[in-house]
Design a protein around this motif. Structure first.
Motif, PDB file in Angstrom:
ATOM      1  N   ASP A  53       2.256   7.087  -2.597  1.00 37.13           N
ATOM      2  CA  ASP A  53       0.666   7.074  -2.263  1.00 37.13           C
ATOM      3  C   ASP A  53      -0.016   8.112  -2.878  1.00 37.13           C
ATOM      4  N   LYS A  54       0.680   9.145  -3.021  1.00 38.79           N
ATOM      5  CA  LYS A  54      -0.124  10.423  -3.886  1.00 38.79           C
ATOM      6  C   LYS A  54      -0.496   9.924  -5.445  1.00 38.79           C
ATOM      7  N   LYS A  55       0.691   9.471  -5.731  1.00 37.45           N
ATOM      8  CA  LYS A  55       0.557   9.132  -7.331  1.00 37.45           C
ATOM      9  C   LYS A  55      -0.299   7.882  -7.850  1.00 37.45           C
ATOM     10  N   PHE A  56      -0.403   6.907  -7.094  1.00 34.08           N
ATOM     11  CA  PHE A  56      -0.891   5.708  -7.394  1.00 34.08           C
ATOM     12  C   PHE A  56      -2.101   5.068  -6.403  1.00 34.08           C
ATOM     13  N   LYS A  57      -2.403   5.900  -5.384  1.00 39.61           N
ATOM     14  CA  LYS A  57      -3.536   5.698  -4.300  1.00 39.61           C
ATOM     15  C   LYS A  57      -3.859   4.366  -3.989  1.00 39.61           C
ATOM     16  N   PRO A  58      -2.824   3.571  -3.456  1.00 39.87           N
ATOM     17  CA  PRO A  58      -2.886   2.087  -3.044  1.00 39.87           C
ATOM     18  C   PRO A  58      -3.913   2.019  -2.081  1.00 39.87           C
ATOM     19  N   TYR A  59      -4.356   0.702  -2.153  1.00 41.01           N
ATOM     20  CA  TYR A  59      -5.307   0.449  -0.942  1.00 41.01           C
ATOM     21  C   TYR A  59      -4.776   0.681   0.358  1.00 41.01           C
ATOM     22  N   LYS A  60      -3.417   0.089   0.315  1.00 37.81           N
ATOM     23  CA  LYS A  60      -2.788   0.014   1.565  1.00 37.81           C
ATOM     24  C   LYS A  60      -1.258   0.200   1.404  1.00 37.81           C
ATOM     25  N   LEU A  61      -0.611   0.838   2.485  1.00 40.15           N
ATOM     26  CA  LEU A  61       0.914   0.763   2.391  1.00 40.15           C
ATOM     27  C   LEU A  61       1.384   0.064   3.405  1.00 40.15           C
ATOM     28  N   LEU A  62       2.530  -0.803   3.486  1.00 37.00           N
ATOM     29  CA  LEU A  62       2.903  -1.327   4.497  1.00 37.00           C
ATOM     30  C   LEU A  62       4.539  -1.062   4.836  1.00 37.00           C
TER      31      LEU A  62
END
Length: 84
Positions: A53-62
Motif C-alpha cells: 500500500d505504501k509503495k504502490f498506492k493502490p486504488y484498493k486493497l482486498l
C-alpha cells in the motif's frame, strides 16, 4: 459484459518471489490498481499488504478469506464493480 471483452490485467506473483511487497494478485484496469491478498486463516492486514500500500498506492486493497471477504462472495463479484 463478458470477461473476455474487458481490458484489464491480472498479475500473480508467488510469495517466494515477492519478499517485501507481498500481495497474491494485482488487478489493473484503466488507471487503477487493486491488490488482493488471499488468506486461509484469520489473519487480517499483513505487513506485506501494508508495505504494498505504501509503495504502490493502490486504488484498493482486498483481503479474501475468513478475516475479509469470504471466498464464495468474492468469486461471484463483478470484477468491474471492484473498480467503482
Amino acid at each position: 459484459m463478458g470477461i473476455s471483452k474487458l481490458k484489464f490485467t491480472i498479475t500473480f506473483q508467488p510469495s517466494s518471489t515477492l519478499k517485501v511487497f507481498e500481495v497474491d494478485f494485482v488487478l489493473y484496469y484503466k488507471d487503477k490498481t487493486i491488490g488482493i491478498d488471499v488468506k486461509s486463516n484469520h489473519d487480517s492486514i499483513t505487513n506485506g499488504m501494508s508495505l504494498f500500500d505504501k509503495k504502490f498506492k493502490p486504488y484498493k486493497l482486498l483481503l479474501i478469506g475468513e478475516a475479509g471477504i469470504p471466498i464464495e462472495t468474492f468469486l461471484t463479484m463483478n470484477i468491474i464493480d471492484l473498480f467503482k
